[in-house]
Write an enzyme that holds these catalytic residues in place. Structure first.
Site, PDB file in Angstrom:
ATOM      1  N   TYR A 105       0.862  -1.185   0.000  1.00  9.55           N
ATOM      2  CA  TYR A 105       0.000   0.000   0.000  1.00  9.55           C
ATOM      3  C   TYR A 105       0.895   1.230   0.000  1.00  9.55           C
ATOM      4  O   TYR A 105       1.845   1.312   0.785  1.00  9.55           O
ATOM      5  CB  TYR A 105      -0.885   0.010   1.252  1.00  9.55           C
ATOM      6  CG  TYR A 105      -1.648   1.298   1.416  1.00  9.55           C
ATOM      7  CD1 TYR A 105      -2.904   1.462   0.847  1.00  9.55           C
ATOM      8  CD2 TYR A 105      -1.094   2.384   2.100  1.00  9.55           C
ATOM      9  CE1 TYR A 105      -3.592   2.656   0.964  1.00  9.55           C
ATOM     10  CE2 TYR A 105      -1.765   3.587   2.213  1.00  9.55           C
ATOM     11  CZ  TYR A 105      -3.019   3.720   1.649  1.00  9.55           C
ATOM     12  OH  TYR A 105      -3.695   4.906   1.756  1.00  9.55           O
ATOM     13  N   GLU A 165      -3.688   7.357  -3.757  1.00 11.24           N
ATOM     14  CA  GLU A 165      -3.380   6.004  -3.276  1.00 11.24           C
ATOM     15  C   GLU A 165      -3.026   5.073  -4.417  1.00 11.24           C
ATOM     16  O   GLU A 165      -3.660   5.107  -5.468  1.00 11.24           O
ATOM     17  CB  GLU A 165      -4.642   5.391  -2.642  1.00 11.24           C
ATOM     18  CG  GLU A 165      -4.765   5.528  -1.173  1.00 11.24           C
ATOM     19  CD  GLU A 165      -6.024   4.827  -0.665  1.00 11.24           C
ATOM     20  OE1 GLU A 165      -6.229   4.854   0.541  1.00 11.24           O
ATOM     21  OE2 GLU A 165      -6.803   4.260  -1.460  1.00 11.24           O
TER      22      GLU A 165
END
Ligand code: GDP
Ligand code: MN
Length: 391
Positions: free
Chosen positions: A109, A197
């Site tokens: 992530y 993201e």
């Protein structure tokens, strides 16, 4: 403003990050063409909606059979997607992304937001990519490593080394992950993002022909609405089909409207007053149907449009009007209420609490109008009690 994954991928690609090639289609009949354009092989088909959690919902599928991909495309475009991030009614899918599937060794992530405590952008990374990051943050906050951007120097080399080391990367993989992080930070700052993201950023498996690579295979960007005026290229990416139609309509009239689940419509001037109005409704056992701030200098047309929007929600059983006349004048609001009641001919009770500039004239206007749907309240507590009792 949110954008779709394919738009986010394009931005990453243009800024120099490693992103697999992809095609965007709008009907199952375009699957074969996209398969051909991508050169066949094992492919991934993904719904393009603003909501996440597509993988678990069955809206990210991998296959090397064009017939199977076509079948999935047909399903995704006809059955609304229900995921953890949508309501039970789901969201309609209108576009699909197709890309070569990658062989994943590890999923990471990488994300950025504004840290409100430190008043600046922060980059966050985790080895536990792919899954919902909110879950990781709640269960194991130490698994998320953060670096704050220097206001003038941005993300510095020592920080990139820390971040890639936190992901357990070294050598060429660390270098290309650092490059992707630099690109993400650049987009975040230059495009005025509120969220950026890559989840997952993947380390691919090595095969006979090529070594391990770092690739962004899902991306999500949210942009600060207040900065859109300086990014016409981004404003063009806006997709109105993903928005609540009443919220769009309200935005056109400079009304701040957010649809909620309850049955008491609220018409209030000022965001703080709107928040406390929702609180007091809940205190008296009711549930607000919306947040609506008509603004400090509300006009008659604005108030009438606000009524139209509130009344178009079939859940609404009663309305609480709470106006503090500071810049706005209570008599103007009262006239608007009477006009709206006559024009829209509504049947549900509207409890009215007015206070401030010209409140005496306003009370007289309401009284003289003699409309049974308009219920006067003495103060806010009285108003909340009355509207809760009425619904
Ligand atoms: P999201 O669930 O909406 O965040 O959609 P993602 O694009 O992140 O996909 C969810 C998951 O599907 C990823 O975490 C991967 O595990 C898997 N996935 C997506 N694309 C590929 C791919 O090209 N190859 C493989 N093996 N898995 C993939
Ligand atoms: Mn994802």
């Amino acid at each position: 403003m949110k954008v779709h994954e394919y738009q986010a991928r394009r931005l990453l690609q243009q800024a120099g990050a490693a992103v697999p090639p992809f095609e965007v289609i709008e009907s199952a009949s375009q699957v074969r063409q996209a398969v051909a354009a991508l050169g066949g092989g094992r492919l991934v088909l993904k719904a393009q909606v603003h909501a996440g959690g597509r993988g678990k919902a069955g809206y990210v599928v991998l296959s090397d059979s064009p017939a199977e991909l076509e079948e999935h495309a047909r399903r995704m475009l006809s059955v609304p997607m229900v995921s953890r991030q949508t309501g039970p009614e789901g969201v309609r899918v209108r576009k699909l992304l197709m890309a070569p599937a990658v062989e994943i060794d590890r999923e990471f992530y990488v994300g950025m937001v504004i840290d409100r405590v430190r008043s600046g952008p922060v980059m966050m990374v985790s080895r536990e990519g792919g899954v919902e990051i909110e879950e990781v943050a709640a269960r194991n906050p130490d698994a998320i490593v953060k670096e704050w951007l220097h206001p003038h120097l941005g993300l510095q080399p020592f920080q990139l080394r820390r971040l890639t080391a936190a992901l357990g990367l070294s050598g060429d993989a660390a270098k290309s992950a650092a490059h992707t992080m630099t690109v993400l930070a650049k987009i975040f700052v230059e495009k005025d993002c509120s969220l950026a993201e890559i989840n997952p950023l993947v380390l691919t498996k090595a095969d006979g022909r090529s070594p391990q690579r770092i690739l962004a295979i899902d991306a999500k960007f949210n942009f600060d609405d207040n900065a859109l005026f300086r990014h016409p290229d981004l404003a063009e990416m806006f997709d109105p089909t993903e928005e609540n139609p009443n919220e769009l309509r309200a935005a056109k009239h400079n009304l701040n409207y957010i649809a909620l689940q309850g049955n008491i419509g609220c018409l209030v001037n000022g965001a703080g007053l709107a928040m406390s109005t929702m609180d007091i409704i809940k205190l008296h056992g009711g549930e607000p149907a919306n947040f609506l701030d008509v603004g400090g200098s509300v006009t008659r047309d604005g108030a009438t449009e606000a009524f139209r929007i509130i009344l178009s929600d079939p859940k609404v059983r009663g309305i609480l009007v709470n106006i503090f006349g500071g810049i706005a004048r209570c008599d103007v609001i009262a006239e608007a209420l009477v006009a709206a009641a006559r024009e829209l001919n509504f049947r549900i009770p509207v409890v009215v609490r007015l206070e401030g500039t010209n409140v005496e004239q306003a009370r007289k206007i309401l009284k003289d109008a003699d409309l049974s749907v308009l219920v006067a309240a003495n103060d806010l507590t009285d108003a909340a009690r009355k509207v809760c009792a009425a619904v």
